[in-house]
Design a protein around this motif. Structure first.
Motif, PDB file in Angstrom:
ATOM      1  N   THR A  22      -4.178  17.725  -8.062  1.00  0.00           N
ATOM      2  CA  THR A  22      -5.548  17.612  -8.504  1.00  0.00           C
ATOM      3  C   THR A  22      -6.735  16.477  -6.979  1.00  0.00           C
ATOM      4  O   THR A  22      -5.813  16.326  -6.626  1.00  0.00           O
ATOM      5  N   SER A  23      -7.414  17.380  -5.997  1.00  0.00           N
ATOM      6  CA  SER A  23      -8.657  16.441  -5.663  1.00  0.00           C
ATOM      7  C   SER A  23      -8.264  15.104  -6.127  1.00  0.00           C
ATOM      8  O   SER A  23      -8.508  14.324  -5.018  1.00  0.00           O
ATOM      9  N   GLN A  24      -8.778  14.255  -7.493  1.00  0.00           N
ATOM     10  CA  GLN A  24      -9.019  13.319  -7.911  1.00  0.00           C
ATOM     11  C   GLN A  24      -7.423  12.535  -7.530  1.00  0.00           C
ATOM     12  O   GLN A  24      -7.798  11.371  -7.210  1.00  0.00           O
ATOM     13  N   ILE A  25      -6.643  13.451  -8.322  1.00  0.00           N
ATOM     14  CA  ILE A  25      -4.975  12.212  -8.117  1.00  0.00           C
ATOM     15  C   ILE A  25      -4.481  11.894  -7.286  1.00  0.00           C
ATOM     16  O   ILE A  25      -3.707  10.822  -6.974  1.00  0.00           O
ATOM     17  N   GLY A  26      -4.181  13.121  -6.145  1.00  0.00           N
ATOM     18  CA  GLY A  26      -3.285  13.748  -5.351  1.00  0.00           C
ATOM     19  C   GLY A  26      -2.059  14.036  -5.580  1.00  0.00           C
ATOM     20  O   GLY A  26      -2.178  14.841  -6.105  1.00  0.00           O
ATOM     21  N   ASP A  53       1.048  -1.562   0.135  1.00  0.00           N
ATOM     22  CA  ASP A  53      -0.228   0.069  -0.155  1.00  0.00           C
ATOM     23  C   ASP A  53       0.764   1.685   0.146  1.00  0.00           C
ATOM     24  O   ASP A  53       1.333   1.891   0.910  1.00  0.00           O
ATOM     25  N   THR A  54       0.807   1.644  -0.936  1.00  0.00           N
ATOM     26  CA  THR A  54      -0.130   2.432  -2.548  1.00  0.00           C
ATOM     27  C   THR A  54       0.335   1.179  -3.757  1.00  0.00           C
ATOM     28  O   THR A  54      -0.140   0.740  -4.487  1.00  0.00           O
ATOM     29  N   GLU A  55       1.556   2.262  -4.375  1.00  0.00           N
ATOM     30  CA  GLU A  55       2.730   1.667  -4.850  1.00  0.00           C
ATOM     31  C   GLU A  55       4.086   1.128  -4.988  1.00  0.00           C
ATOM     32  O   GLU A  55       4.678   1.778  -3.710  1.00  0.00           O
ATOM     33  N   TYR A  56       4.520  -0.223  -5.839  1.00  0.00           N
ATOM     34  CA  TYR A  56       6.039  -0.278  -5.037  1.00  0.00           C
ATOM     35  C   TYR A  56       6.609  -0.223  -6.675  1.00  0.00           C
ATOM     36  O   TYR A  56       5.686  -0.506  -7.508  1.00  0.00           O
ATOM     37  N   ALA A  57       8.141  -0.519  -6.652  1.00  0.00           N
ATOM     38  CA  ALA A  57       9.229  -0.812  -7.810  1.00  0.00           C
ATOM     39  C   ALA A  57       9.955  -1.838  -7.195  1.00  0.00           C
ATOM     40  O   ALA A  57      10.510  -1.772  -6.082  1.00  0.00           O
ATOM     41  N   VAL A  58      10.523  -2.396  -7.989  1.00  0.00           N
ATOM     42  CA  VAL A  58      11.118  -4.036  -7.961  1.00  0.00           C
ATOM     43  C   VAL A  58      12.513  -3.567  -9.093  1.00  0.00           C
ATOM     44  O   VAL A  58      12.207  -3.040  -9.924  1.00  0.00           O
ATOM     45  N   ASN A 106      -8.338  10.479  -1.873  1.00  0.00           N
ATOM     46  CA  ASN A 106      -8.583  10.591  -3.414  1.00  0.00           C
ATOM     47  C   ASN A 106      -9.473  10.238  -3.954  1.00  0.00           C
ATOM     48  O   ASN A 106     -10.364   9.275  -3.014  1.00  0.00           O
ATOM     49  N   PHE A 107      -9.188  10.120  -5.618  1.00  0.00           N
ATOM     50  CA  PHE A 107     -10.017   9.435  -5.931  1.00  0.00           C
ATOM     51  C   PHE A 107      -9.584   8.267  -6.722  1.00  0.00           C
ATOM     52  O   PHE A 107     -10.598   7.808  -7.470  1.00  0.00           O
ATOM     53  N   CYS A 108      -8.166   8.367  -5.889  1.00  0.00           N
ATOM     54  CA  CYS A 108      -7.403   6.814  -6.919  1.00  0.00           C
ATOM     55  C   CYS A 108      -6.690   5.568  -5.670  1.00  0.00           C
ATOM     56  O   CYS A 108      -6.400   4.718  -5.778  1.00  0.00           O
ATOM     57  N   HIS A 109      -7.306   6.013  -4.473  1.00  0.00           N
ATOM     58  CA  HIS A 109      -6.394   5.412  -3.296  1.00  0.00           C
ATOM     59  C   HIS A 109      -7.877   5.772  -1.820  1.00  0.00           C
ATOM     60  O   HIS A 109      -8.763   5.650  -1.810  1.00  0.00           O
ATOM     61  N   TYR A 110      -7.834   4.505  -1.386  1.00  0.00           N
ATOM     62  CA  TYR A 110      -8.241   3.362  -0.281  1.00  0.00           C
ATOM     63  C   TYR A 110      -7.582   3.551   1.007  1.00  0.00           C
ATOM     64  O   TYR A 110      -6.775   3.573   0.488  1.00  0.00           O
ATOM     65  N   VAL A 111      -8.324   4.439   1.683  1.00  0.00           N
ATOM     66  CA  VAL A 111      -7.378   4.927   3.253  1.00  0.00           C
ATOM     67  C   VAL A 111      -6.964   3.606   3.601  1.00  0.00           C
ATOM     68  O   VAL A 111      -8.205   3.130   4.724  1.00  0.00           O
ATOM     69  N   ALA A 112      -5.624   2.909   3.549  1.00  0.00           N
ATOM     70  CA  ALA A 112      -5.482   2.443   5.153  1.00  0.00           C
ATOM     71  C   ALA A 112      -3.604   2.718   5.427  1.00  0.00           C
ATOM     72  O   ALA A 112      -3.177   3.327   5.367  1.00  0.00           O
ATOM     73  N   SER A 113      -3.805   1.116   6.206  1.00  0.00           N
ATOM     74  CA  SER A 113      -2.069   1.356   6.804  1.00  0.00           C
ATOM     75  C   SER A 113      -1.102   1.232   5.846  1.00  0.00           C
ATOM     76  O   SER A 113      -1.301   0.037   4.715  1.00  0.00           O
ATOM     77  N   SER A 126     -11.831   3.984  -2.937  1.00  0.00           N
ATOM     78  CA  SER A 126     -11.581   4.673  -2.550  1.00  0.00           C
ATOM     79  C   SER A 126     -12.070   5.056  -1.323  1.00  0.00           C
ATOM     80  O   SER A 126     -13.257   3.472  -1.371  1.00  0.00           O
ATOM     81  N   SER A 127     -11.995   5.782  -0.041  1.00  0.00           N
ATOM     82  CA  SER A 127     -12.802   6.078   0.622  1.00  0.00           C
ATOM     83  C   SER A 127     -13.401   7.129   0.712  1.00  0.00           C
ATOM     84  O   SER A 127     -14.367   7.546   1.964  1.00  0.00           O
TER      85      SER A 127
END
Length: 626
Positions: free
Chosen positions: A136-140, A38-43, A91-98, A364-365
């Motif tokens: 933006t408020s949507q992308i974050g 959570d939220t994005e990763y790169a390997v 925001n509009f692209c993410h559900y808030v968690a830990s 999203s939340s």
């Protein structure tokens, strides 16, 4: 399979960047990384980029990736580095968690390494955590990379939870393509040549401690990239260290055509494109214009296919039920397979908005809902089954489908569904005055209790639910929902059809001729026979004075015409598409716009790439026999 959930030490905040390091031995075989974050990763393995992009999900529906590392591994000691960005705020692209990372490295069924308290971690060098500067408020959030800062030492990670329960990514991973440099076309202005989606990269030099701003956008205005549009800020920033720097942010995907850079020597700038590996249908229609329009329509769909559908890659990147229903429909004609539609609908079905409806975007939340969009979720589920013959999805999520429908069913009052009046429900239909209900944001009270649009839309959805029930051999329920649709149509005919003008009014107090309202009347079955034919005559009459459908809802007008008399109106639909989409091409479009006004719409924030505008990918094959 996966290791424990871990995070770096220190206080947890939103917009946080972390790096994790682990070393393992390898003596050959097939090597696989299992990972979720959570939220994005790169390997990265042994300093080489492998893959980036967590599938958007929910805490109760966590998705893991299974990545083949074999080609990146070497015999002996291998170093695994994983970057993680935690969005952390709504925001509009993410559900808030830990925040967390969980992974394991497996060779032929044997675990060689996994996330735990022995995994080393630190704040990700260069990236400034906690900046919280919105694009933006949507992308974050945007980002800032400071190359003048020192690096923290690695320390053991803290365990923040047990191994998560996960499901395997339901679709393919995005293909990461070779870098696409932009061409310098002016003082600080760089052009990719076309709308592109990918990870931003730069090679630059700037004085130590000097901050540079990189603006990005889809168009130029007076030779500049519009950066500040209302409360939006389309930019990110970098801080130089006096040396040549090569940088790529694999944790963010942007959609754009142009860059503008201030205060730096730019050696190279561009995107590393990403694209979903659809198998495209190769069609030709015997017309250079139509072939070009069809190609750009497919490209518009591709540019809006991330880990899930997005409405527009530049401004929002939101997974809306209406927008995606249209993208799914067009995609059945443009591409060979439908696993992408299935994965998207499964994700949407996992939404748990407290209203019982589908959240305004998923995941999203946000507490916001657009009630009419939830009806398109039901319609999209039925269309998936009809287009694929696969009943498993509607069977797996029948409870969810029916519970969404039940929200509307239980609200029926005197034969009609009243408008939603709670503070989180936006009664939006399309971007036309009278149908957008933008007063919602100013808390303006509704002028009417009922309207025709919601009820006609609901009748369409109940018909779709009836077909779903038929597919699942739920005969009595199929009958009930079909009857519900017919009753709603009957009440709409009584309350909103105007005999004198021969049109359906949006509300009793609004007598304008809305194309969308009347197209819905035909499609729902409220308008039949001669009445449907009369309405379609008006829909096809450019002198009717109608409030026209915008590009977002144009398909409903086309469908109403074709349902009533395909032979009569096929030529009209083709000519109308040729005109509208040919116009965009003549204006330099490399993808199709949100509205026909292009970038000038929405006070300069109109998107030049929007998934709902890919209509030709569907209607050209439908009407030209391909």
């Amino acid at each position: 399979m996966l290791g424990k959930r871990i995070w770096k030490n220190g206080e947890i905040n939103g917009d946080d960047y972390a790096e994790f390091k682990s070393v393992f031995g390898f003596d050959g075989g097939n090597l696989t990384l299992f990972i979720t974050a959570d939220t994005e990763y790169a390997v990265f393995l042994n300093g080489k980029f492998v893959y980036a992009g967590q599938y958007a999900d929910f805490p109760w529906y966590k998705v893991r990736d299974e990545i083949d590392l074999t080609a990146f591994a070497k015999k002996g000691e291998n170093e695994l580095n994983i970057q993680v960005w935690y969005q952390g705020d709504e925001n509009f692209c993410h559900y808030v968690a830990s925040p967390y990372l969980a992974f394991s490295v497996v060779r032929d069924g044997k675990t060689l390494d996994k996330s735990d308290e022995n995994t080393l971690s630190r704040s990700l060098p260069v990236f400034v955590s906690g900046l919280k500067k919105n694009i933006t408020s949507q992308i974050g959030y945007s980002f800032k990379a400071d190359f003048s800062r020192g690096e923290e030492e690695f320390t053991p990670s803290k365990v923040v939870g047990p191994s998560p329960e996960t499901v395997k990514r339901p679709i393919k991973r995005l293909d990461v393509l070779p870098e696409k440099p932009a061409e310098r076309i002016g003082n600080g202005i760089y052009d990719l040549g076309e709308e592109t989606v990918g990870f931003p990269f730069l090679e630059f030099e700037a004085e130590e401690g000097k901050e540079i701003t990189v603006s990005f956008g889809e168009r130029l205005e007076n030779g500049r990239v519009p950066r500040i549009i209302g409360d939006r800020d389309f930019s990110f920033s970098l801080v130089g260290n006096g040396k040549r720097v090569r940088f790529c942010n694999y944790l963010r995907k942007f959609g754009l055509r142009y860059f503008e850079v201030e205060n730096a020597k730019i050696l190279k700038i561009g995107l590393i494109p990403v694209v979903y590996p659809f198998k495209e249908k190769k069609l030709s229609f015997g017309s250079p214009l139509r072939d070009r329009i069809y190609s750009v329509a497919k490209k518009t769909l591709l540019l809006n296919a991330f880990e899930h559908y997005t409405d527009c890659p530049w401004r929002e990147q939101g997974f809306y039920a209406l927008d995606s229903r249209l993208q799914m429909l067009y995609g059945y004609s443009a591409f060979e397979n439908a696993e992408y539609q299935r994965g998207a609908l499964a994700l949407m079905s996992e939404d748990r908005n407290a209203t019982g409806l589908i959240s305004i975007v998923v995941p999203s939340s946000s507490k916001l809902v657009i009630p009419s969009f939830s009806l398109f979720y039901i319609i999209a589920m039925e269309e998936y089954a009809a287009n694929t013959g696969d009943n498993r999805l509607i069977e797996d999520y029948f409870g969810k489908i029916e519970s969404v429908a039940d929200v509307f069913f239980k609200r029926i009052e005197n034969g009609l569904i009243p408008l939603f009046t709670d503070e989180n429900s936006w009664n939006f239909y399309e971007w036309n005055e009278g149908l957008s209900n933008e007063g919602f944001f100013d808390k303006e009270p509704l002028k009417e209790k009922f309207d025709a649009v919601l009820n006609l839309n609901a009748a369409m959805a109940f018909r779709s639910l009836s077909k779903i029930c038929e597919r699942l051999n739920k005969t009595e329920k199929a009958k009930t929902y079909a009857e519900t649709a017919e009753k709603l149509n009957g009440r709409v005919n009584e309350e909103f059809y105007d005999e004198k003008s021969g049109i359906y009014k949006a509300t009793k107090g609004d007598g304008k001729f809305y194309e969308l309202v009347n197209a819905y009347a035909v499609l729902s079955g409220a308008a039949k026979g001669g009445r449907a034919r009369e309405i379609c005559e008006k829909l096809a009459d450019k002198r009717s004075g109608a409030v026209e459908c915008t590009l977002s809802m144009l398909s409903f007008k086309y469908d109403a015409l074709l349902k009533t008399d395909r032979e009569k109106y096929a030529g009209y639909v083709l000519s109308d598409m040729d005109g509208k989409f040919g116009y965009m091409l003549s204006e330099g479009a490399t993808s199709f716009w949100e509205t026909i006004k292009g970038g000038a719409d929405f006070d300069g924030a109109g998107s030049l790439c929007h998934g709902w505008s890919a209509l030709p990918a569907y209607y050209y094959p439908l009407l030209l026999g391909k």
